[in-house]
Design an enzyme around this catalytic site. Structure first.
Site, short mmCIF file in Angstrom:
data_model
loop_
_atom_site.label_atom_id
_atom_site.label_comp_id
_atom_site.label_asym_id
_atom_site.label_seq_id
_atom_site.Cartn_x
_atom_site.Cartn_y
_atom_site.Cartn_z
N CYS A 108 0.78 -1.23 0.51
CA CYS A 108 0.15 -0.10 0.18
C CYS A 108 1.12 1.30 -0.12
O CYS A 108 0.57 2.81 -0.06
CB CYS A 108 -0.85 0.38 1.35
SG CYS A 108 -0.23 0.01 2.69
N ASP A 119 2.32 2.29 2.83
CA ASP A 119 2.60 2.86 3.96
C ASP A 119 3.64 3.60 4.24
O ASP A 119 5.18 1.63 3.87
CB ASP A 119 1.47 2.84 5.06
CG ASP A 119 -0.19 3.14 4.10
OD1 ASP A 119 -0.08 4.02 3.08
OD2 ASP A 119 -1.12 2.50 4.62
N CYS A 176 -2.67 3.29 7.12
CA CYS A 176 -3.55 3.39 8.11
C CYS A 176 -4.35 2.78 9.82
O CYS A 176 -3.57 2.98 10.83
CB CYS A 176 -4.43 1.73 6.83
SG CYS A 176 -4.37 1.00 7.36
N CYS A 178 -1.14 -5.05 6.86
CA CYS A 178 -1.02 -3.35 7.63
C CYS A 178 0.02 -4.19 9.20
O CYS A 178 0.78 -3.41 8.86
CB CYS A 178 -2.19 -3.74 8.11
SG CYS A 178 -3.39 -2.66 7.38
FE1 FES Z 1 -1.48 0.72 4.87
FE2 FES Z 1 -2.60 -1.14 5.94
S1 FES Z 1 -3.48 -0.29 3.68
S2 FES Z 1 -0.82 -0.13 6.00
#
Ligand code: FES
Length: 147
Positions: free
Chosen positions: A33, A35, A59, A103
């Site tokens: 994702c 992140d 998230c 995540c």
């Molecule tokens: Fe990226 Fe949860 S969607 S860490």
């Protein structure tokens, strides 16, 4: 969809922030994702993790799992900190929805990256610790946001 424990750690995350002159720092990105998470460890001369803080651009599930992970590693020695896997963190949170399992990997990888940093700086070996694949070095983040 989320358990009470997940909601609690999301709404009241523990150990958010940074540690100045940390013994080890690890920054990782989630390939799925994009992140980002940074983990700071304060480790004493006996190899005990005295403090752990995190910052994430991620998230809610990433926030909750990191918060729980920091609670679980505090007080452990660096070897036992490897037992704080994403599975262990998810169990401590009473589970995560299947689409959010990835995540929880951020926290585990960030802890490993911080331990790797610590081990490298101190010339020690932590059995079973492998070089983090997704460590991001200072300055490589396009943008960093504090939770
Ligand atoms: Fe990226 Fe949860 S969607 S860490």
């Amino acid at each position: 969809m989320y358990t009470e424990k997940v909601m609690d750690h999301f709404e009241h995350p523990r150990n958010v922030g940074e540690i100045e002159n940390a013994s080890g720092v690890g920054t990782v990105g989630n390939a799925k994702c994009g992140d980002i998470m940074r983990m700071y460890l304060d480790i004493d001369e006996d190899g005990i993790i005295r403090d752990c803080k995190f910052k994430t651009f991620g998230c809610g599930a990433a926030v909750a799992t990191s918060s729980m992970a920091t609670e679980l590693v505090k007080g452990k020695n660096v070897q036992d900190a490897l037992l704080v896997t994403n599975k262990a963190v998810m169990e401590a949170l009473d589970g995560l929805p299947p689409v959010k399992v990835h995540c929880s990997l951020l926290a585990e990888e960030a802890i490993h990256a911080a331990l790797w940093d610590y081990a490298g700086k101190h010339g020690i070996e932590i059995e079973g610790l492998v070089k983090p694949k997704s460590d991001i070095h200072e300055g490589e983040e396009a943008e960093e946001e504090e939770y």
